[in-house]
Write a protein that holds these residues in place. Sequence first.
Motif, short mmCIF file in Angstrom:
data_model
loop_
_atom_site.label_atom_id
_atom_site.label_comp_id
_atom_site.label_asym_id
_atom_site.label_seq_id
_atom_site.Cartn_x
_atom_site.Cartn_y
_atom_site.Cartn_z
N GLU A 104 -2.45 -2.31 -8.30
CA GLU A 104 -1.52 -3.44 -8.42
C GLU A 104 -1.95 -4.41 -9.51
O GLU A 104 -1.13 -4.88 -10.29
CB GLU A 104 -1.39 -4.16 -7.07
N VAL B 265 0.86 -1.19 0.00
CA VAL B 265 0.00 0.00 0.00
C VAL B 265 0.89 1.24 0.00
O VAL B 265 1.87 1.31 0.75
CB VAL B 265 -0.91 0.01 1.24
N GLU B 266 0.57 2.19 -0.85
CA GLU B 266 1.35 3.43 -0.91
C GLU B 266 0.73 4.50 -0.02
O GLU B 266 -0.45 4.40 0.38
CB GLU B 266 1.43 3.92 -2.36
N THR C 119 -5.28 0.31 -3.83
CA THR C 119 -4.07 -0.49 -4.05
C THR C 119 -4.40 -1.73 -4.87
O THR C 119 -3.63 -2.12 -5.76
CB THR C 119 -3.44 -0.90 -2.71
N GLU D 228 -3.19 6.06 0.12
CA GLU D 228 -3.93 5.14 -0.73
C GLU D 228 -4.80 4.24 0.13
O GLU D 228 -4.37 3.74 1.17
CB GLU D 228 -2.93 4.30 -1.53
#
Length: 271
Positions: free
Chosen positions: A187, A174-175, A183, A178
Motif C-alpha cells: 500500500e 488486506v488482499e 499489505t 497476504e
Amino acid sequence: MKMISNETGYWLIHQAQQIYFPNHDLPFGSAEQLGLIGKQATQIGEWHNAPLYLVQEETTNKNTANEQREWTTLRALLGLPKTQFYLLNRGIELNHFFKTHQFCGKCGEKTAVTCDEWAVQCQNAACHYRAYPVICPSIIVAVRRHDEILLACHQRHIRSDGSAGLYTTLAGFVEVGETFEQTVEREVFEETGIKVKNIRYFGSQPWAFPNSQMVGFLADYDSGEIQLQEAEIVDARWFKYNEPMPELPPQGTIALELIKATLKICEQFPN
C-alpha cells in the motif's frame, strides 16, 4: 435476535452509521416507553452498567418514527470512551451482517439469527450452513524518515474550494493470501512510491464503515521518492516533527494515535 417484550435498558437504534443519540447519550427506558415492543433486538453488552440492546435496523420508509429522530453520525462519537465507541461499532457491524445475510450463500434459502452466538444459519434442513460476521481488515501505517513523518491528503479530503484538507496516514485493505506486513509494503509503495522497512505492530480499532478492522503499524523509510497514485492521493509530503502540522485526523482515531507516536519517535532524531 428475538422479539422485544418489555425489557428495560439502553437501546442502540441506528440507520447505517447514523445513531439515535438524544441528549448526548443512547436512549434509556423500557421497550414500551420507547415504542419498541414487537421489534427484533439482542443484547450486545452493557452501557453505564445496564443492558445495551441492539435494535434490528429499519429503513425510514418502513418506520415513520425514524423520520422524526435526530441522528448523530458514528464519526461524531469518536470522542466517547473506547469501550463505548467499540460497542457502537459492534452493533452497527452486526446489523450490517444480519441485513446482508438474510439468505444462505450456499443454497439460497432463508437464514435466521442463531441464539447461541452471533451468526446466521440456513433454515433448509438439508443445508443448515452457518455464516459469521464478515470483518474486512485494513492496515493503517505511519512512516518515519529520521525526524519527518509521511502524511498524505486523499481525494476524499479535498475541500470545496479545491485545496488540500486533512492529511493523514496511509491505509488499505488486506488482499487474499497476504500478510499484514506485506499489505503495508504494497500500500505504501502503490500510493506514494516509497519502500519501507522495520514494520512493527502498533494497535487496532474496530471501524464500522461498514465492517472494517483497522490494524495499525509503524514503519521506517527505506528508499524511493514520492510518486503519487493520483486516483487515491492528492498530495503526500514529509513533515518535520517540530514544524507546524496540517489538519490532522480527529481525536479517537487510530490514525491520530499513530501520528502522535511517530512524532515522539522523531524527537529522538533531530537534524
